[in-house]
Design a protein around this motif. Structure first.
Motif, PDB file in Angstrom:
ATOM      1  N   THR A 166      -2.130  -6.310   4.108  1.00  0.00           N
ATOM      2  CA  THR A 166      -3.020  -5.173   4.259  1.00  0.00           C
ATOM      3  C   THR A 166      -2.179  -3.904   4.236  1.00  0.00           C
ATOM      4  O   THR A 166      -0.943  -3.964   4.317  1.00  0.00           O
ATOM      5  N   GLU A 199     -14.023  -4.391   5.212  1.00  0.00           N
ATOM      6  CA  GLU A 199     -12.663  -4.794   4.828  1.00  0.00           C
ATOM      7  C   GLU A 199     -12.291  -6.130   5.470  1.00  0.00           C
ATOM      8  O   GLU A 199     -11.651  -6.982   4.838  1.00  0.00           O
ATOM      9  N   VAL A 208      -1.463  -4.248  -2.488  1.00  0.00           N
ATOM     10  CA  VAL A 208      -2.743  -3.656  -2.109  1.00  0.00           C
ATOM     11  C   VAL A 208      -2.573  -2.144  -2.169  1.00  0.00           C
ATOM     12  O   VAL A 208      -1.456  -1.628  -2.142  1.00  0.00           O
ATOM     13  N   VAL A 257      -6.178  -7.019   1.204  1.00  0.00           N
ATOM     14  CA  VAL A 257      -7.146  -5.924   1.272  1.00  0.00           C
ATOM     15  C   VAL A 257      -6.420  -4.679   1.764  1.00  0.00           C
ATOM     16  O   VAL A 257      -5.364  -4.767   2.387  1.00  0.00           O
ATOM     17  N   LYS A 258      -7.007  -3.524   1.477  1.00  0.00           N
ATOM     18  CA  LYS A 258      -6.446  -2.283   2.012  1.00  0.00           C
ATOM     19  C   LYS A 258      -6.578  -2.239   3.522  1.00  0.00           C
ATOM     20  O   LYS A 258      -5.668  -1.811   4.235  1.00  0.00           O
ATOM     21  N   LYS A 261     -14.033  -8.827   3.508  1.00  0.00           N
ATOM     22  CA  LYS A 261     -13.346  -9.064   2.244  1.00  0.00           C
ATOM     23  C   LYS A 261     -12.097  -9.917   2.465  1.00  0.00           C
ATOM     24  O   LYS A 261     -11.793 -10.808   1.657  1.00  0.00           O
ATOM     25  N   VAL A 268      -4.814   1.119 -10.803  1.00  0.00           N
ATOM     26  CA  VAL A 268      -4.769  -0.347 -10.788  1.00  0.00           C
ATOM     27  C   VAL A 268      -4.464  -0.885 -12.189  1.00  0.00           C
ATOM     28  O   VAL A 268      -3.651  -1.815 -12.345  1.00  0.00           O
ATOM     29  N   GLY A 308       0.761  -1.238   0.000  1.00  0.00           N
ATOM     30  CA  GLY A 308       0.000   0.000   0.000  1.00  0.00           C
ATOM     31  C   GLY A 308       0.791   1.287   0.000  1.00  0.00           C
ATOM     32  O   GLY A 308       1.993   1.319   0.242  1.00  0.00           O
ATOM     33  N   ASP A 321      -7.801  -6.717  -3.851  1.00  0.00           N
ATOM     34  CA  ASP A 321      -8.819  -5.996  -3.076  1.00  0.00           C
ATOM     35  C   ASP A 321      -9.924  -6.983  -2.714  1.00  0.00           C
ATOM     36  O   ASP A 321     -10.971  -7.028  -3.338  1.00  0.00           O
ATOM     37  N   VAL A 339      -2.802  -6.078  -8.215  1.00  0.00           N
ATOM     38  CA  VAL A 339      -3.387  -5.353  -7.086  1.00  0.00           C
ATOM     39  C   VAL A 339      -4.580  -6.133  -6.545  1.00  0.00           C
ATOM     40  O   VAL A 339      -5.523  -6.432  -7.281  1.00  0.00           O
TER      41      VAL A 339
END
Length: 261
Positions: free
Chosen positions: A164, A144, A72, A114-115, A147, A87, A44, A99, A97
């Protein structure tokens, strides 16, 4: 590289914060990763302001990467309002990427990504009570986590890794100002990791935090924010050996100093 005993050598870094004018900044990083690792995680804040030009600059450097790469997005990657374009551009440079989905390296290592989101940790975790805007904030963190749970549920690889951007535990946020720690992550992210038996969790976002920690059930958690790695060890990424059921840093060794600011 792998030593033939069933391990997988993984490089990981977060918070690259690539800017438009930084052509060539990450070429040396890519070159070293090519020689030292079998796969790369980017946890990230890949860009500084989430612009198309920043994504193109980063993709230019990572086009030379010869190992599989999963990523991510972080909060900075949303700033420009062109997430789909970011992306797409990164994907054209073989940066996958994630998600709420997963990638697989060498048919052995599954990465669920996931973020994540904020909300605080453990007994101080924000609850969905009161004003609608507070409930919406908490729901984003819940979404999140759901997910992440779905992504982990899709994996049937012997080694499972979680990536993450936001932190899943408070421990790796130690060193940050106490007032901002609830905005750096949430414990809601750690429950799926434990439920599905992840070998390790990698995150960024906490530039002044601590590199190593564990979930309540003992899963290792690594904060690989580049500003932190550079401050402690003058390194731009960290290398790990992953095996079924565990993960060990290769270099640098165990953290000796917790820094504050």
């Amino acid at each position: 590289m792998a030593d033939g005993n069933g391990t997988f050598r993984l490089a990981a870094v977060a918070d690259l914060h690539c800017r438009q004018d930084q052509h060539g900044r990450f070429r040396e990083l890519v070159k070293i990763v090519n020689g030292e690792a079998e796969g790369l995680l980017l946890a990230g804040d890949l860009t500084d302001h989430g612009t198309i030009d920043e994504a193109k600059t980063l993709a230019e450097a990572f086009a030379l990467l010869r190992v599989p790469c999963a990523a991510v997005l972080g909060n900075h990657d949303f700033e420009g309002g062109v997430v789909k374009d970011v992306v797409r551009i990164l994907g054209e440079s073989s940066i996958e990427v994630l998600d709420g989905d997963h990638a697989v390296f060498d048919k052995r290592v599954g990465i669920a990504g996931v973020k994540g989101f904020a909300g605080g940790f453990e007994r101080a975790m924000l609850q969905a009570f009161g004003e609608p805007i507070i409930k919406a904030f908490v729901q984003e963190a819940v979404n999140e986590a759901l997910k992440l749970e779905a992504a982990l549920g899709q994996l049937d690889t012997p080694m499972k890794i979680v990536m993450t951007h936001y932190a899943p535990i408070a421990e790796t946020c130690q060193g940050e100002e106490a007032e901002i720690r609830p905005y750096l992550g949430t414990s809601r992210l750690s429950a799926p990791c434990e439920a599905f038996g992840a070998c390790a969790v990698f995150h960024g976002h906490a530039h002044h935090g601590k590199t190593d920690g564990r979930t309540p059930k003992g899963i290792p958690v690594y904060n690989v924010a580049m500003p932190l790695l550079r401050k402690l060890w003058d390194k731009r990424f960290r290398v790990f050996d992953v095996w079924e059921g565990g993960c060990t840093p290769v270099t640098p060794g165990p953290e000796l100093v917790v820094t504050t600011h």
